[in-house]
Scaffold this motif. Structure first.
Motif, PDB file in Angstrom:
ATOM      1  N   ASN A 259      77.186  32.145   8.385  1.00 37.69           N
ATOM      2  CA  ASN A 259      76.248  31.195   8.982  1.00 37.69           C
ATOM      3  C   ASN A 259      74.870  31.314   8.331  1.00 37.69           C
ATOM      4  N   GLU A 260      74.462  32.531   8.003  1.00 39.66           N
ATOM      5  CA  GLU A 260      73.174  32.723   7.331  1.00 39.66           C
ATOM      6  C   GLU A 260      73.163  32.028   5.967  1.00 39.66           C
ATOM      7  N   ILE A 261      74.277  32.098   5.236  1.00 38.53           N
ATOM      8  CA  ILE A 261      74.358  31.435   3.929  1.00 38.53           C
ATOM      9  C   ILE A 261      74.242  29.921   4.092  1.00 38.53           C
ATOM     10  N   LEU A 262      74.923  29.383   5.110  1.00 40.67           N
ATOM     11  CA  LEU A 262      74.853  27.944   5.355  1.00 40.67           C
ATOM     12  C   LEU A 262      73.428  27.519   5.698  1.00 40.67           C
ATOM     13  N   LEU A 263      72.747  28.283   6.543  1.00 36.14           N
ATOM     14  CA  LEU A 263      71.377  27.948   6.924  1.00 36.14           C
ATOM     15  C   LEU A 263      70.441  28.031   5.717  1.00 36.14           C
TER      16      LEU A 263
ATOM     17  N   GLN B 180      80.039  25.629  -1.448  1.00 39.68           N
ATOM     18  CA  GLN B 180      79.725  24.295  -0.972  1.00 39.68           C
ATOM     19  C   GLN B 180      79.606  24.303   0.553  1.00 39.68           C
ATOM     20  N   ASP B 181      78.860  23.310   1.083  1.00 41.24           N
ATOM     21  CA  ASP B 181      78.712  23.197   2.536  1.00 41.24           C
ATOM     22  C   ASP B 181      80.066  23.089   3.220  1.00 41.24           C
ATOM     23  N   GLU B 182      80.978  22.328   2.611  1.00 42.77           N
ATOM     24  CA  GLU B 182      82.296  22.118   3.211  1.00 42.77           C
ATOM     25  C   GLU B 182      83.039  23.441   3.367  1.00 42.77           C
ATOM     26  N   LYS B 183      82.946  24.288   2.338  1.00 41.48           N
ATOM     27  CA  LYS B 183      83.599  25.595   2.398  1.00 41.48           C
ATOM     28  C   LYS B 183      82.975  26.462   3.494  1.00 41.48           C
ATOM     29  N   LEU B 184      81.661  26.457   3.588  1.00 38.91           N
ATOM     30  CA  LEU B 184      80.969  27.250   4.602  1.00 38.91           C
ATOM     31  C   LEU B 184      81.318  26.786   6.011  1.00 38.91           C
ATOM     32  N   GLN B 185      81.302  25.466   6.216  1.00 37.97           N
ATOM     33  CA  GLN B 185      81.603  24.931   7.536  1.00 37.97           C
ATOM     34  C   GLN B 185      83.057  25.171   7.912  1.00 37.97           C
ATOM     35  N   ASP B 186      83.959  25.034   6.936  1.00 44.64           N
ATOM     36  CA  ASP B 186      85.376  25.280   7.196  1.00 44.64           C
ATOM     37  C   ASP B 186      85.616  26.737   7.587  1.00 44.64           C
ATOM     38  N   THR B 187      84.903  27.647   6.922  1.00 42.90           N
ATOM     39  CA  THR B 187      85.043  29.064   7.235  1.00 42.90           C
ATOM     40  C   THR B 187      84.569  29.357   8.654  1.00 42.90           C
ATOM     41  N   LEU B 188      83.446  28.752   9.047  1.00 45.99           N
ATOM     42  CA  LEU B 188      82.935  28.953  10.408  1.00 45.99           C
ATOM     43  C   LEU B 188      83.886  28.374  11.450  1.00 45.99           C
ATOM     44  N   VAL B 189      84.534  27.253  11.132  1.00 49.28           N
ATOM     45  CA  VAL B 189      85.520  26.675  12.052  1.00 49.28           C
ATOM     46  C   VAL B 189      86.704  27.630  12.217  1.00 49.28           C
ATOM     47  N   ARG B 190      87.135  28.252  11.121  1.00 51.48           N
ATOM     48  CA  ARG B 190      88.251  29.197  11.191  1.00 51.48           C
ATOM     49  C   ARG B 190      87.895  30.398  12.072  1.00 51.48           C
ATOM     50  N   PHE B 191      86.657  30.876  11.948  1.00 52.03           N
ATOM     51  CA  PHE B 191      86.221  31.972  12.818  1.00 52.03           C
ATOM     52  C   PHE B 191      86.233  31.525  14.285  1.00 52.03           C
ATOM     53  N   GLY B 192      85.783  30.291  14.536  1.00 53.94           N
ATOM     54  CA  GLY B 192      85.771  29.781  15.905  1.00 53.94           C
ATOM     55  C   GLY B 192      87.184  29.703  16.486  1.00 53.94           C
ATOM     56  N   ASN B 193      88.132  29.231  15.689  1.00 53.80           N
ATOM     57  CA  ASN B 193      89.519  29.160  16.143  1.00 53.80           C
ATOM     58  C   ASN B 193      90.087  30.545  16.415  1.00 53.80           C
ATOM     59  N   SER B 194      89.733  31.502  15.554  1.00 54.65           N
ATOM     60  CA  SER B 194      90.217  32.868  15.742  1.00 54.65           C
ATOM     61  C   SER B 194      89.637  33.479  17.014  1.00 54.65           C
ATOM     62  N   ARG B 195      88.358  33.196  17.297  1.00 57.48           N
ATOM     63  CA  ARG B 195      87.744  33.712  18.520  1.00 57.48           C
ATOM     64  C   ARG B 195      88.445  33.134  19.752  1.00 57.48           C
ATOM     65  N   ARG B 196      88.748  31.842  19.704  1.00 57.62           N
ATOM     66  CA  ARG B 196      89.428  31.203  20.834  1.00 57.62           C
ATOM     67  C   ARG B 196      90.798  31.857  21.067  1.00 57.62           C
ATOM     68  N   ARG B 197      91.539  32.119  20.001  1.00 63.94           N
ATOM     69  CA  ARG B 197      92.855  32.747  20.148  1.00 63.94           C
ATOM     70  C   ARG B 197      92.735  34.159  20.716  1.00 63.94           C
ATOM     71  N   ALA B 198      91.735  34.911  20.266  1.00 65.63           N
ATOM     72  CA  ALA B 198      91.552  36.277  20.764  1.00 65.63           C
ATOM     73  C   ALA B 198      91.229  36.268  22.258  1.00 65.63           C
ATOM     74  N   ASN B 199      90.368  35.343  22.667  1.00 60.24           N
ATOM     75  CA  ASN B 199      90.015  35.261  24.086  1.00 60.24           C
ATOM     76  C   ASN B 199      91.216  34.823  24.931  1.00 60.24           C
ATOM     77  N   GLU B 200      92.048  33.936  24.380  1.00 59.02           N
ATOM     78  CA  GLU B 200      93.242  33.515  25.104  1.00 59.02           C
ATOM     79  C   GLU B 200      94.195  34.699  25.303  1.00 59.02           C
TER      80      GLU B 200
END
Length: 219
Positions: A190-194, A125-145
Motif C-alpha cells: 500500500n505504501e508503494i501504491l501511495l 504498475q498501478d494495476e499490479k499493486l491494486q490487484d495485490t491488495l485485493v488478493r490480501f483482502g480476499n485472504s483476510r476475509r478467508r482467514a476471518n471466516e
C-alpha cells in the motif's frame, strides 16, 4: 537500459555464467520479470505440496493423540459400552474436522507467503499493486471466516477434550499468524501504491503528460 542478473531455477539461469564468470544470466527488465514470475509459480507449487504433506502428517498425529488420550480399554478387557464408543467417535470426528480446517489455514498461509513482498529495483504498475491488495483482502476475509468456523467448536462436552482443544488452538494460532502476515505485507504494498500516486500527481502538477502504456510509468 541496465540488465538484471537472474539466478532462477525454472529457466536454469543459476547454472549459467556471465562474461565476468559470475553465476546467472543478465536479462532486460521485461524478461527478468517473466523469469521471476515463472520461478515464483515453481516455488508456489512446491510450497503447496509441502503444506499438504505437512497437513496430512498433522492430521494423522492429531487423530493418534486423540485416541491415546481416551484411555481405551485393553483388548483383553470387556467391550466398550455404547456411551464410550459414542464419546470416542465424537472426539475423533471433531479432531478430523478441525484438522481439515487447519489444513485449509496452512494452505492459506502458503498462498499469502507466495504473494510475497515487492522485488527491489522493479517499478510496479498501478494495476499490479491494486490487484495485490485485493488478493490480501480476499485472504483476510478467508482467514476471518475460518476463525468464525472455529467458534462453535469451543462449546460442548467433547470440545473440551484435551486433543480437540489442542488442535483447535493450533489452528487458531496459524490463522492469527496469517492475519499478521497479511497486515505486514499489505502495508508495504500500500505504501508503494501511495508513493506512486503521489509521484504521478506531482508530475502532472508540473505540466507533465501521462501516457497509458503496458510499461510502468517512469518519472
Amino acid at each position: 537500459m541496465s540488465e538484471l542478473r537472474c539466478l532462477c531455477t525454472y529457466h536454469k539461469c543459476k547454472d549459467s555464467r556471465t562474461a565476468d564468470g559470475q553465476p546467472g544470466v543478465l536479462l532486460k527488465l521485461r524478461q527478468f520479470r517473466s523469469h521471476q514470475e515463472n520461478e515464483q509459480r515453481l516455488q508456489d507449487r512446491a510450497s503447496v505440496q509441502e503444506a499438504q504433506d505437512r497437513a496430512i502428517r498433522v492430521q494423522e498425529e492429531a487423530i493418534a493423540t486423540a485416541m491415546s488420550s481416551l484411555s481405551v480399554s485393553a483388548p483383553s478387557e470387556p467391550t466398550l459400552s455404547s456411551t464410550e464408543k459414542y464419546r470416542i467417535d465424537r472426539i475423533v470426528r471433531l479432531v478430523a474436522i478441525i484438522s481439515e480446517l487447519k489444513d485449509d489455514a496452512s494452505s492459506l498461509r502458503t498462498e499469502v507467503e507466495a504473494i510475497g513482498s515487492p522485488l527491489p529495483g522493479i517499478s510496479y504498475q498501478d494495476e499490479k499493486l491494486q490487484d495485490t491488495l485485493v488478493r490480501f483482502g480476499n485472504s483476510r476475509r478467508r482467514a476471518n471466516e475460518m476463525l468464525q468456523r472455529l467458534l462453535p467448536l469451543k462449546r460442548g462436552e467433547y470440545c473440551r477434550d484435551s486433543s480437540v482443544r489442542a488442535i483447535r488452538e493450533q489452528t487458531a494460532q496459524v490463522l492469527q499468524e496469517v492475519l499478521q502476515l497479511i497486515r505486514q505485507r499489505e502495508r508495504i504494498w500500500n505504501e508503494i501504491l501511495l508513493q506512486r500516486q503521489a509521484a504521478r500527481e506531482a508530475f502532472l502538477a508540473q505540466g507533465g503528460v501521462v501516457h497509458d502504456c503496458c510499461e510502468s510509468l517512469r518519472y
